[in-house]
Enzyme design. Structure first.
Site, short mmCIF file in Angstrom:
data_model
loop_
_atom_site.label_atom_id
_atom_site.label_comp_id
_atom_site.label_asym_id
_atom_site.label_seq_id
_atom_site.Cartn_x
_atom_site.Cartn_y
_atom_site.Cartn_z
CB CYS A 2 -0.84 0.05 1.27
SG CYS A 2 -1.82 -1.43 1.55
NE ARG A 27 4.13 1.75 -1.71
CZ ARG A 27 5.26 1.08 -1.56
NH1 ARG A 27 6.25 1.29 -2.40
NH2 ARG A 27 5.40 0.22 -0.58
CD1 TRP A 75 -1.59 -5.44 -2.62
CD2 TRP A 75 -2.49 -4.61 -4.47
NE1 TRP A 75 -1.56 -6.41 -3.58
CE2 TRP A 75 -2.10 -5.93 -4.73
CE3 TRP A 75 -3.09 -3.88 -5.51
CZ2 TRP A 75 -2.28 -6.56 -5.95
CZ3 TRP A 75 -3.26 -4.50 -6.73
CH2 TRP A 75 -2.86 -5.81 -6.94
CG ASN A 101 3.01 -0.93 2.86
OD1 ASN A 101 2.46 -1.94 2.41
ND2 ASN A 101 4.21 -0.53 2.46
N GLY A 102 1.77 -3.34 5.00
CA GLY A 102 2.45 -4.55 5.49
C GLY A 102 1.42 -5.55 6.00
CD GLU A 485 6.69 -17.08 -17.64
OE1 GLU A 485 5.78 -17.43 -18.39
OE2 GLU A 485 6.78 -15.92 -17.18
CE LYS A 489 7.42 -12.86 -18.84
NZ LYS A 489 6.39 -13.51 -18.07
CD GLU A 492 5.41 -11.13 -21.69
OE1 GLU A 492 5.71 -11.85 -20.73
OE2 GLU A 492 4.32 -10.55 -21.79
CG HIS A 509 9.60 -36.21 -31.45
ND1 HIS A 509 9.47 -37.48 -31.97
CD2 HIS A 509 10.02 -36.37 -30.18
CE1 HIS A 509 9.77 -38.37 -31.03
NE2 HIS A 509 10.12 -37.71 -29.93
CE LYS A 608 0.67 -6.89 -14.89
NZ LYS A 608 1.71 -7.91 -15.12
C1 F6R Z 1 2.92 -12.56 -19.58
C2 F6R Z 1 1.68 -12.11 -18.97
C3 F6R Z 1 0.39 -12.69 -19.45
C4 F6R Z 1 -0.54 -12.99 -18.27
C5 F6R Z 1 -1.92 -13.45 -18.79
C6 F6R Z 1 -2.84 -13.82 -17.65
O1 F6R Z 1 4.03 -12.00 -18.98
O2 F6R Z 1 1.67 -11.29 -18.10
O3 F6R Z 1 0.62 -13.83 -20.22
O4 F6R Z 1 0.05 -13.98 -17.49
O5 F6R Z 1 -2.50 -12.42 -19.54
O6 F6R Z 1 -3.10 -12.74 -16.82
P1 F6R Z 1 -3.69 -12.94 -15.38
O7 F6R Z 1 -2.70 -13.68 -14.58
O8 F6R Z 1 -3.94 -11.56 -14.88
O9 F6R Z 1 -4.96 -13.74 -15.54
#
Ligand code: F6R
Length: 613
Positions: A2, A27, A75, A101-102, A485, A489, A492, A509, A608
């Site tokens: 927070c 935050r 948060w 916060n915490g 993963e 990373k 993307e 394969h 996001k």
């Molecule tokens: C990749 C990334 C996305 C999310 C996906 C699911 O770095 O951030 O692939 O993982 O859009 O999002 P959430 O977890 O919010 O359902």
């Protein structure tokens, strides 16, 4: 996570506090509040929702100006986002207010004690105990000592700020494992969760250390230990811009969040790990849900993107260690596949935001078929968290960068917690293995800190391969999802690069046909029962003159002769290795993208949270 702010001085308090909170909204943004001391006493306003909702409320119902105030942007960790759970929290008399916060880990115990003494609680938060605990001690001690005495009784993390009508010229603050800085101005002083909140007013900053308290008046700050010993510390002048300061000196939020992983994992484990008594603890609702999971014939994990990769790690954990039958599905496929669901099925959604449209629709569909539902989720009170029967929150704090980092490792940590709890509860794990894995879980934050020291090696390796345009990532068993993963990373955040993750055994394969001289292949090869097999796959790539970037366990001397570039992670049980392997994979992707001049925090075409299909 927070944001908190405190101000003493001659500027208009409400405006100064609101403006500083605006700088901290990253935050937390599920509710906000402030408390001001003026000639009439203590005035408190709080609202669920973003800060703008609070600002509108204050416009409609103005607060008479004062000289001292505190504010909070929340948060949620304990208690849903709501007006009653928003900070500040007051004591029984309503003349003392606290922002925090915490996480107060022993709040339940303290609350029981305070209830027995007649204190009346209004919220479901851990924070409210601080207000009542100070009130209790202030019955026999001056406020400054009552404040410090209360802090000594708290377990867990806190950055806290307190005002009281009984001390109209002083504001009290303290910290332990949560940030709190002091800003020193001319005839005014501030406290805040971080520097950007107050940069418009002063650049003279004093950093408070753990278990230190501050008393703030217009004459300036006075610092003390919790035992009351005065501390002398002069301000330092920071040269940051507001935007650099929000990232705490990191060039991108992604890098900052990568480095936040030890504390994010710590927060996921907080209150849930009780190694002294050799047990794992969940809230009553989650425990009741988990304890009846043996009635489930199948657990189906649904998720998207990075969260789906966490789910794949969970499949290895839950099947192998808790011996539960598990399917993992992409939520976007699950919802249209016509899966067989009934009340003997449990559907577990993994989601950082709790708002991903496909995952939400998958849960709604599962419910409509009578399945039991659960979520591993980061955002409290989000749509998915509200939809399911039980939630295991990751408490990783807000993730700003589009590329998920700390949310991923805290999701896998939550899956490890879940696995170990179920394995023990249903007596499916030998005691020695349970003890070893419990120790491993406790060590995770420390090991993650150690894994992040791979940064220099990851950066140097990235510089070597930044010009490549295609990468393969390979791994087996628990680290097959790590390969997926790692590749996600990189592709993307660096849109000029194509990266593909495969199960290492799949290489021959098909994908191997592309390997030629210098083609970079990232191998995730920590110690595991399939280590030798992965080494054979490395040999296959080397035979075709590909370049092998190997992530291996510390002390693995054997691997050095196979690796063109080597990055090590701390030795751990294979069960935890995907969590530690994530650190160099993220750092490698970050530095390759950086060397290619990519817009790391906001890659093109990505959002996001994907709240549309
Ligand atoms: C990749 C990334 C996305 C999310 C996906 C699911 O770095 O951030 O692939 O993982 O859009 O999002 P959430 O977890 O919010 O359902």
């Amino acid at each position: 996570m927070c944001g908190i702010v405190g101000y003493v001085g001659k500027k208009p308090v409400v405006e100064t506090v609101l403006e500083a909170l605006g700088r901290l909204e990253y935050r937390g943004y599920d509710s906000a509040g402030l408390a001001v001391l003026n000639a009439r006493g203590l005035a408190v306003r709080k609202r669920p929702g973003k800060l703008s909702v609070l600002a509108d409320a204050v416009k409609r119902e103005p607060i008479r100006s004062g000289h001292l105030g505190i504010g909070h942007t929340r948060w949620a960790t304990h208690g849903e986002p709501s007006e009653i759970n928003a900070h500040p929290h007051t004591d029984c008399s309503g003349s003392l207010a606290v922002v925090h916060n915490g996480i107060v880990e022993n709040y339940a115990e303290l609350k029981t004690r305070l209830l027995a003494k007649g204190h009346r609680f209004r919220s479901k938060t851990d924070t409210e105990v601080i207000a009542h605990l100070v009130e209790e001690h202030a019955k026999r001690l001056p406020l400054d000592r009552a404040f410090r005495q209360a802090l000594k009784e708290l377990r867990g993390s806190y950055a806290v700020c307190l005002v009281s009508a009984k001390e109209p010229h002083r504001l009290f603050g303290a910290r332990n494992s949560s940030p709190l800085i002091i800003g020193v101005g001319k005839g005014e002083a501030f406290v805040a969760s971080d520097v950007p909140a107050i940069l418009d007013h002063t650049r003279r900053i004093i950093y408070l250390n753990d278990r230190e308290a501050v008393e703030l008046s217009a004459a300036g700050p006075k610092l003390f230990t919790l035992e009351g010993r005065p501390i002398r510390r002069s301000p330092t002048t920071v040269a940051w811009t507001v935007s650099a300061a929000r990232k705490e000196g990191f060039p991108h939020f992604m890098l900052k969040e990568i480095h936040e992983q030890p504390s994010a994992i710590e927060q996921t484990l907080a209150n849930r790990l009780d190694p002294a008594r050799g047990r794992l603890v969940f809230d009553r609702r989650t425990k009741r849900f988990l304890d009846t999971l043996d009635a489930t014939e199948k657990l189906v994990i649904i998720a998207c993107g990075t969260a789906y990769h966490a789910g794949l790690v969970g499949e290895y954990m839950l099947e192998e260690v808790a011996r539960l039958p598990v399917d993992v599905d992409l939520a976007s496929e699950f919802r249209y596949r016509g899966p067989q669901l009934d009340r003997r099925t449990t559907v577990l959604a993994i989601t950082q935001s709790g708002e991903t449209a496909d995952t939400l629709a998958g849960i709604q569909m599962a419910k409509a078929h009578g399945a039991r539902t659960m979520a591993i989720c980061n955002v409290m009170g989000s749509s998915i968290a509200r939809e399911v029967d039980a939630v295991l929150y990751t408490h990783a704090g807000p993730e700003i960068a589009v590329a998920s980092t700390k949310a991923y490792t805290s999701q896998v940590t939550a899956l490890a917690l879940l696995t170990l709890y179920l394995a023990k509860h249903f007596r499916r794990i030998p005691l020695a293995q349970w003890r070893r894995l419990l120790d491993g879980l406790e060590a995770l934050p420390r090991l993650m800190r150690q894994a992040l020291t791979s940064e220099a090696a990851a950066k140097a390796t990235a510089a070597k391969y930044a010009g490549a345009r295609n990468f393969y990532y390979l791994g087996r068993r628990y680290n097959f999802p790590s390969a997926l993963e790692g590749a996600l990373k990189l592709k993307e955040i660096c849109p000029v690069i194509h990266a593909e993750g495969y199960a290492a055994g799949e290489m021959k394969h098909g994908p191997i046909s592309l390997i030629r001289k210098g083609w970079p292949v990232v191998f995730v090869a920590p110690q595991s029962p399939v280590y030798e097999k992965v080494v054979s796959n490395i040999e296959e790539v080397r035979a075709r003159h590909g370049s092998c970037i190997v992530i291996a366990s510390e002390g693995d001397a054997h691997i050095t002769r196979y690796a063109d570039s080597l990055i090590t992670i701390p030795k751990t049980d294979e069960f935890f290795s995907p969590i530690l392997a994530a650190a160099p994979l993220q750092l490698f992707a970050y530095y390759v993208a950086d060397a290619n001049g990519a817009d790391i925090d906001q890659p093109p075409n990505l959002a996001k949270s994907v709240t549309v299909e």
